[in-house]
Each structure stands twice: as C-alpha cells, then as structure tokens.
Design a protein around this motif. Structure first.
Motif, PDB file in Angstrom:
ATOM      1  N   VAL A  14       0.605  -0.563  -0.207  1.00 46.54           N
ATOM      2  CA  VAL A  14       0.111   0.018   0.182  1.00 46.54           C
ATOM      3  C   VAL A  14       1.201   1.407   0.072  1.00 46.54           C
ATOM      4  O   VAL A  14       0.613   2.493  -1.060  1.00 46.54           O
ATOM      5  CB  VAL A  14      -0.990   0.104   1.304  1.00 46.54           C
ATOM      6  N   ARG A 205      -1.671  -5.922   7.752  1.00 46.44           N
ATOM      7  CA  ARG A 205      -2.313  -6.012   6.615  1.00 46.44           C
ATOM      8  C   ARG A 205      -0.677  -5.721   5.713  1.00 46.44           C
ATOM      9  O   ARG A 205      -1.215  -6.811   4.754  1.00 46.44           O
ATOM     10  CB  ARG A 205      -2.504  -4.082   6.210  1.00 46.44           C
ATOM     11  N   ARG A 236     -10.588  -4.846   8.599  1.00 42.89           N
ATOM     12  CA  ARG A 236     -11.430  -4.091   8.906  1.00 42.89           C
ATOM     13  C   ARG A 236     -11.819  -3.384   7.242  1.00 42.89           C
ATOM     14  O   ARG A 236     -11.069  -3.366   6.792  1.00 42.89           O
ATOM     15  CB  ARG A 236     -10.641  -2.759   9.590  1.00 42.89           C
ATOM     16  N   GLY A 237     -13.034  -2.790   7.667  1.00 46.92           N
ATOM     17  CA  GLY A 237     -13.862  -2.201   6.574  1.00 46.92           C
ATOM     18  C   GLY A 237     -13.068  -1.732   5.680  1.00 46.92           C
ATOM     19  O   GLY A 237     -12.925  -1.234   4.527  1.00 46.92           O
ATOM     20  N   GLU A 238     -11.447  -0.829   5.770  1.00 46.96           N
ATOM     21  CA  GLU A 238     -10.750   0.284   5.414  1.00 46.96           C
ATOM     22  C   GLU A 238      -9.693  -0.027   4.427  1.00 46.96           C
ATOM     23  O   GLU A 238      -9.431   0.176   3.490  1.00 46.96           O
ATOM     24  CB  GLU A 238     -10.542   1.630   6.714  1.00 46.96           C
ATOM     25  N   TYR A 239      -9.934  -1.915   4.865  1.00 44.22           N
ATOM     26  CA  TYR A 239      -9.075  -2.597   4.083  1.00 44.22           C
ATOM     27  C   TYR A 239      -8.988  -3.181   2.417  1.00 44.22           C
ATOM     28  O   TYR A 239      -8.894  -4.739   2.888  1.00 44.22           O
ATOM     29  CB  TYR A 239      -7.867  -4.189   4.948  1.00 44.22           C
ATOM     30  N   LYS A 240      -9.619  -1.962   1.681  1.00 49.35           N
ATOM     31  CA  LYS A 240     -10.149  -3.316   0.839  1.00 49.35           C
ATOM     32  C   LYS A 240      -9.101  -3.652  -0.135  1.00 49.35           C
ATOM     33  O   LYS A 240      -9.503  -4.736  -0.520  1.00 49.35           O
ATOM     34  CB  LYS A 240     -10.536  -1.741  -0.203  1.00 49.35           C
ATOM     35  N   VAL A 276     -15.599  -8.374   6.929  1.00 48.60           N
ATOM     36  CA  VAL A 276     -15.687  -7.646   6.943  1.00 48.60           C
ATOM     37  C   VAL A 276     -16.284  -6.557   7.532  1.00 48.60           C
ATOM     38  O   VAL A 276     -17.769  -5.998   7.565  1.00 48.60           O
ATOM     39  CB  VAL A 276     -15.222  -7.390   5.538  1.00 48.60           C
ATOM     40  N   GLY A 277     -15.900  -5.553   9.137  1.00 46.21           N
ATOM     41  CA  GLY A 277     -15.953  -4.894   9.984  1.00 46.21           C
ATOM     42  C   GLY A 277     -16.689  -3.075   8.750  1.00 46.21           C
ATOM     43  O   GLY A 277     -16.527  -3.784   8.126  1.00 46.21           O
TER      44      GLY A 277
ATOM     45  N   MET B  71     -17.660   4.009   9.390  1.00 48.26           N
ATOM     46  CA  MET B  71     -17.953   4.135   8.460  1.00 48.26           C
ATOM     47  C   MET B  71     -19.214   4.277   7.373  1.00 48.26           C
ATOM     48  O   MET B  71     -20.155   4.483   6.739  1.00 48.26           O
ATOM     49  CB  MET B  71     -17.855   2.679   7.294  1.00 48.26           C
ATOM     50  N   MET B 137      -7.956   8.955   3.362  1.00 52.04           N
ATOM     51  CA  MET B 137      -8.516   8.033   2.694  1.00 52.04           C
ATOM     52  C   MET B 137     -10.616   9.158   2.032  1.00 52.04           C
ATOM     53  O   MET B 137     -10.435   9.886   3.002  1.00 52.04           O
ATOM     54  CB  MET B 137      -9.269   7.085   3.686  1.00 52.04           C
TER      55      MET B 137
END
Ligand SMILES: Cc1cc2nc3c(=O)[nH]c(=O)nc-3n(C[C@H](O)[C@H](O)[C@H](O)COP(=O)(O)O)c2cc1C
Ligand code: FES
Lengths: 542, 161
Positions: A14, A205, A236-240, A276-277, B71, B137
């Motif tokens: 990343v 990650r 976590r939801g941010e780790y696409k 996924v959170g 979110m 982000m």
C-alpha cells in the motif's frame, strides 16, 4: 517453465502504491517491451519490502540491486543502463543519512541486514498473487506435516516453541489452542483477527498483502489442532486492497485442494470465509469482534466465559492475530528448538514492528525479540530526520507507554517493556522529535479513546471524555495541581472498573508521560508555558 | 416523523435485491448495510426500515448497528467522503495543517458537507497507512504524504473521477 535472466520485483504494498509504484510498474513493462527485452526480463509485483519511506522501491535480481524513490521518468534509464548494459544506476541507490555513496544490494542496507525475517520471509521476494511461488519456498509443507501428526502433537509443538500472541495481549498461543481443543462441543471456530485498528500499526495488512498464503496455511494448521472445520478472517472495512488479494489467494488454495474437503487425503476438512467490519477500533477486541461478526454492535462481552469455551454463536472459538498465525508454518517446519533460538527465553521468536512518526526509515521491520529500542531507532530506523533530537518513543500503539531517551536501551520484548512501564502491544512504534509537545500528543491519544470508546460501560465512556477535558485544560494552561490528582484518581477507577482493555489501558499514555516527562506537565501547570511552543500556538489559532 | 410511502417503496426493491444476495441471516447485516449505503454514502430512514423488514430484525437493532460503526452514516453525505486521519502518527507529521487546508479549499468545517453535496469532511482514526503519514482516505482510495500544497491536487483528482 520459462526462464528469465533478470527479475524486477516492484513493491506493490500500500505505501509504495500511494507513492506511485503502479505507474512505475506500467512504465517498466512498456519500456522492456519497447526495447525487446520482454523474453529475458520479467517484472513481478511483490509485497512490502518494509522501507516505505524510500518508496517506490524495486529490487532487480540476480544482482539484488535495490533502487529507491523510483518515478516513471527513471524507467528508461533503468532498462537502458541496468537491464540492457548491466550498469547500475547509482543515483537511485539507497543512501543512509551519513553515506555519500549509495548502497547497492538490499542485503547491505542496515535497514535490512539488522533484521531477522521469519514472518516476512517471503514479503518482497515472491509474487503474492501466485500460490506456486509460495509453494516453491516450502509453502504448505508444514500443513502436510501437521496433518500427519495428532492434533495434540501439533499443540504441543506450538507450546514448546513458546510462541505468544502478537495481537497485543501476549497470551501463550499453544495454551489458547489447548483450551479450545479441550472445550466441549462438536462445532468449533477459528478466527483470524485482521481488524488492526491500533494507531501506528499496519503490519497485519502488509503480511496479508505480501504473503497471504502464510496466514492461510497457519490457519489451516491451527484449525486442525483445535478441531475447527470453519475459519474466518475479520478485516477492518477500510482494508479493501487486502480483501481483494486475500479473496484471490483463498480461491487458489481451494483450487489446489489446500482448503476444502479432505485436505491431503487426511480426512480433515476446512474452509475460510472473509468477514468485513465497518469502522470501530474496539472490534479488534476479540469478544467485540465476535459480536460484530454476528451482525451486532461491536460491544465487548463480559469475560469469563472466554471465547475458547463460549465464542462465535456460543461455540468454542479461538481468536488469533494475523502475525501469530503467520509464525505457525515456520514453527512446524523448523521445530520449536529453532524458534526458541531466536529472541529471548521468555519471549522467543521475532516481532514485526511498524516505525512511524519522526524517523528516517518509516516502515515495516522484523527483528528478534529483545533487540534494544536504540538499535531499532538508530541502526534500523536511520535516526531522527532534519537533525532534530529524539524526545519520546511510544511502544504498543495508543494504549502503550511513552518512553524517554533515558530508556533507549530497553530490550523490546513483552516482559522487558512491561517492566519499563510500557507495552509491546501490537508492535506499533512511534518516534517523536523535540519539536513536539508531550501534552499536545497526549491530548491526541485521548481524543482517539473518547472517540473509540464503545459507550457500553460508564468508567470508559465517561472516563475517556473527562480525561480528555483535563488534559485539554492543561494544554490551555488552566489546570492546577488538583487536576493532576483528579487525573490519577480517574485513571485508577478506569483501570479497575472498565469492562474491557480499551478503558483499562486508556489512561496509560497519560500516566507514563506524567512519570517520564514530569517537567513538561509542570511547565504547563505551574509556569503556564509550553516548552515546545505548540500549545501556545494552538490556543492562539483557536 | 412519518415517512412518505414513495420513499419506502423506492427503497424496497433495492434493499430486497441486496438482502437476497447474502441471505436474511443477521450475521450479514454489516455487509448488507455497506451495500445499501454504496449508492449515496448514507443510510436513509426508509432504507433502514426496509432492511429491518427484509431481515426480520427490530428496526432499533438495525439503527443501533448503523450508528455504532463510523463507516456508516444516517445523515446525508457527499459523493466523496474525505476521511482525514487524526491519530498520533499523522498528528505529529502535520495532519493539522492538512485539515485546515481542506477546510479552506472547500469552505466547510470538519464534519460538514459542501452545498453541492460533492464533498464531506470527516475525521477518522488510523487508516493503517502511517508509513506515508499524514494520510487521508477518499472513498476507497488513500492519499499519503500530504502537505497543504497537495490538497488542491487531491481534490482535482476527485473532480476528474
Ligand atoms: C480495544 C482492543 C483492540 C484490539 N485490537 C486488536 C487488533 O486490531 N488486532 C488483534 O489481533 N488483536 C487486537 N486486540 C487483542 C484481541 O482481543 C486478542 O487478544 C487477540 O486478537 C488474540 O490474538 P493473539 O493471541 O494471537 O494475539 C485488541 C484488544 C483490545 C482490548
Ligand atoms: S496514524 Fe494516520 S494512517 Fe495511521
């Protein structure tokens, strides 16, 4: 199989991606084709090398030459000079603070040569999208071996290794597996905790992105040992990007029969599902995580009962951190004695740290447990930038402790850091230089806690808010000695009475800074001044 | 507040489609809310009611989940959600000046949405990209190593998306 005379490994982690590694890779492929070298040179996208500060990073084999801060405009020269004529492009080599001449190969760079890579052994060396490359480096051999052992023998091997959880609490992994294995019930679950919300932590990650199969293999071995047929990875939801990579890796493992029914004809069946959170730090706490997986608010449960006896949907459940699981294949393959030869007696093995803040080589490192903080900061981390002085290191993330310069020689392992008044925690390591104010940064930690407190129990919900207000009062030069006493009492109440470790550890950064930087508190409270000049400036703006 | 029937009807079809993709089991609620929210970055009252009906979960529970996680939002938000990290590693590498630059460039404060419903400014806790702090982000994409000068460039990149 095709043979290439050269391999160019471009980091696609990343951090390098944000610095433009994708366009560098695209330009490289294009240029290699244009110069007719595409049958001789192969470009591979690989996981994080760790030296994120100098990204985008690439390594060219067989010479193992390491180039930093590559931009698309450099590509033509690299292809022309290095790949065609075999001449190294000096100006792109890594240069340490004091060095004038660049260092050629990555093994010569202090940043890498001082490290010991067990968990990250494949990161930056293989293409994480290719299961074949993982298998070529002894991948899934440990699973094959484990499936020929009795589950209790696998647990014993992990117990013998002395591995302790890398998610923060440091609980002996073998013992946790043993509890889950012995718990009554036919249906058991294994959960890999990839919530990773601790500020300053990004190791899980990068492990999952750089070497996803090491975690999948570790999970399969753990599941066999505890008797689980179903596993989950909670992201976590941010780790696409990590989620996409992992989905692909799971598909490959299934296609090769390494997940699914009757793995290696052993009668053992196991598969993994991704959950996924949606953004909540507290969901990293294992019982909150379980609630979240059940589709509920991520509020921690009262313990006991522990998940090992009553976990997901009431069934015995083992929750392990990503890094913990990524250690398992090497332990099974190379044995407990080998693992114990690394690190300290009470804390064997390595630890992955993420270096952040005011440090030259911000990024990802893996070192033996027990290395000193000084070595990490100066030898590997390359010291403090812009000629400034070291002021404080926070180990273990926001709920960890803040250490002053006098403690730079503390060994970095679970027990030594606890004795020194800090914590190893998740492996976050934030370095701060002397331009910053302790009170200001403590306020920032408390802002985090009051935002992330789930609100379920009063000591944490109210305590994090009041602590923030008290420290804010100090930063506005309005506090008195009485407020300091109040902070101490409040901290004690929170430590004793909060339901989970979030509230219990939230006062930690305040208490450790009061202990190690009393002069800074005194300056604000007694003399009404901020030595770093940060608080005064902030109040002028407001 | 009563909610118009048209709003309920228009949410119904989409929500049913999404719920049928995963199944009405409560364990899928988080994923379902992610998908329901994907069209306009927020969860309307009508959408929440339809999720509760389709999954046979009390509305209070659905609302409880929708407001627990950062979110999700039950308030309207812009097309681009700019989530600025305010955790310590970003804080000490200059997040404050980046925050001010975003506020100035968009003419709104943190937590607000621009009038054209294009941008929303939000705080977030650590995004796990502290190696390139300070970071923000925007929807699914992360931008790192930010300085006040780079803010305009980042905003233009969104405009051209
Ligand atoms: C507030 C809070 C947040 C946590 N966050 C994480 C996390 O992000 N990742 C993690 O692995 N463990 C986290 N933990 C620790 C877990 O509860 C649990 O101990 C861990 O996942 C167990 O795995 P291990 O034994 O392999 O370390 C957190 C704990 C608390 C109290
Ligand atoms: S602290 Fe900002 S991304 Fe981690």
């Amino acid at each position: 199989m095709e043979f290439f005379r050269s391999h160019v490994l471009v980091c696609s982690g990343v951090n390098c991606s944000f610095r433009g590694s994708r366009s560098v890779r695209a330009a490289l492929v294009e240029e290699i084709r244009a110069q007719g070298l595409d049958k001789e040179v192969r470009v591979i996208e690989t996981g994080c090398f760790g030296l994120c500060e100098a990204g985008p990073v690439m390594v060219i084999y067989p010479e193992a030459v390491h180039y930093c801060r590559v931009v698309p405009d450099d590509v033509k020269e690299i292809v022309e000079e290095h790949l065609r004529k075999g001449r190294i492009v000096d100006r792109l080599l890594y240069k340490g603070e004091a060095q004038v001449k660049g260092v050629q190969t990555w093994r010569q760079i202090d940043f890498y040569s001082r490290q010991k890579r067990v968990v990250l052994r494949n990161c930056g060396l293989i293409d994480p999208d290719s299961i074949d490359e993982y298998i070529a480096r002894e991948g899934y051999e440990a699973l094959g071996r484990a499936l020929r052992m009795q589950p209790m023998e696998v647990i014993q091997a992990v117990k013998d290794s002395g591995l302790r959880g890398r998610g923060g609490a440091g609980f002996p992994t073998g013992l946790k597996w043993d509890f889950t294995a012995r718990a009554a019930g036919d249906q058991k679950y294994l959960i890999c905790n990839a919530d990773e919300g601790e500020p300053g932590t990004f190791k899980d990650r990068l492990i999952l992105e750089g070497d996803p199969h090491s975690v999948i293999e570790g999970m399969a071995i753990a599941a066999y040992a505890i008797g689980a047929s179903k596993g989950f990875i909670y992201f976590r939801g941010e780790y696409k990007l990590s989620i996409d990579r992992l989905t692909h890796a799971l598909e490959q493992a299934r296609a090769y029969g390494l997940l699914g029914k009757n793995i290696f004809d052993s009668g053992f069946s196991f598969d993994i599902e991704i959950k996924v959170g949606a953004g909540a730090y507290v969901c990293g706490e294992e019982t909150a995580l379980i609630n979240s997986m059940e589709g509920k608010r991520g509020e921690p449960r009262f313990k006991p009962p522990y998940p090992a006896s009553v976990g997901l949907w009431g069934k015995p459940t083992c929750v392990n951190n990503v890094e913990t699981l990524a250690n398992i294949p090497s332990i099974i393959r190379q044995g407990a004695d080998w693992f114990r030869s690394i690190g300290t007696a009470k804390c064997p093995g390595t630890k992955v740290f993420t270096l952040t803040g005011n440090i030259n080589n911000a990024g990802l490192i893996e070192v033996p447990m027990g290395i000193t903080l000084r070595e990490v900061v100066y030898d590997i981390g390359g010291g403090i930038p812009h000629g400034r002085a070291f002021k404080m290191a926070q180990t273990g993330g926001t709920s960890g402790g803040c250490l002053p310069e006098a403690l730079l020689d503390v060994p970095m392992d679970i027990d030594s850091l606890a004795t020194a008044g800090s914590a190893l925690g998740s492996g976050a390591l934030m370095i701060m230089d002397d331009s910053h104010c302790i009170i200001d940064v403590v306020k920032c930690f408390l802002q985090f806690f009051r935002h992330e407190s789930c609100g379920q129990c009063t000591p944490c919900r109210e305590g994090t808010q009041r602590l923030y207000e008290l420290v804010d009062k100090i930063s506005r030069m309005e506090a008195t000695e009485k407020d300091v006493e109040l902070i101490r009492r409040l901290a004690r109440t929170m430590e004793d009475a909060s339901l989970c470790a979030l509230g219990q550890t939230a006062p930690f950064p305040v208490l450790t800074t009061m202990r190690f930087f009393p002069e800074e508190y005194e300056a604000h409270i007694v003399h009404g001044m901020c030595p770093a000049g940060v608080c005064a400036a902030a109040s002028q703006i407001a | 507040m009563a909610i118009a029937k048209e709003q309920l009807d228009s949410a119904e079809k989409r929500v049913l489609q999404i719920v049928s993709r995963y199944g009405a089991n409560e364990e899928h609620l988080l994923q379902i809310l992610h998908d329901v929210q994907a069209d306009d970055n927020s969860l309307s009252e009508a959408e929440l009611i339809q999720v509760a009906r389709a999954m046979d979960i009390p509305l209070s529970r659905v609302y409880g989940v929708a407001t627990f996680y950062s979110m999700y939002s039950v308030r309207p938000r812009g097309k681009f959600i700019i989530r600025i990290c305010e955790s310590a590693p970003c804080h000490i590498t200059g997040a404050q000046s980046v925050i001010r630059a975003f506020e100035q460039a968009l003419g709104i404060k943190m937590g607000e949405t621009t009038k054209d419903r294009k941008f929303t400014l939000e705080y977030t806790s650590c995004l796990g990209v502290c190696g390139v702090a300070p970071a923000v982000m925007i929807n699914d994409r992360v931008y790192g190593n930010l300085t006040p000068d780079k803010v305009q460039e980042v905003l233009s990149a969104c405009e051209n998306d």
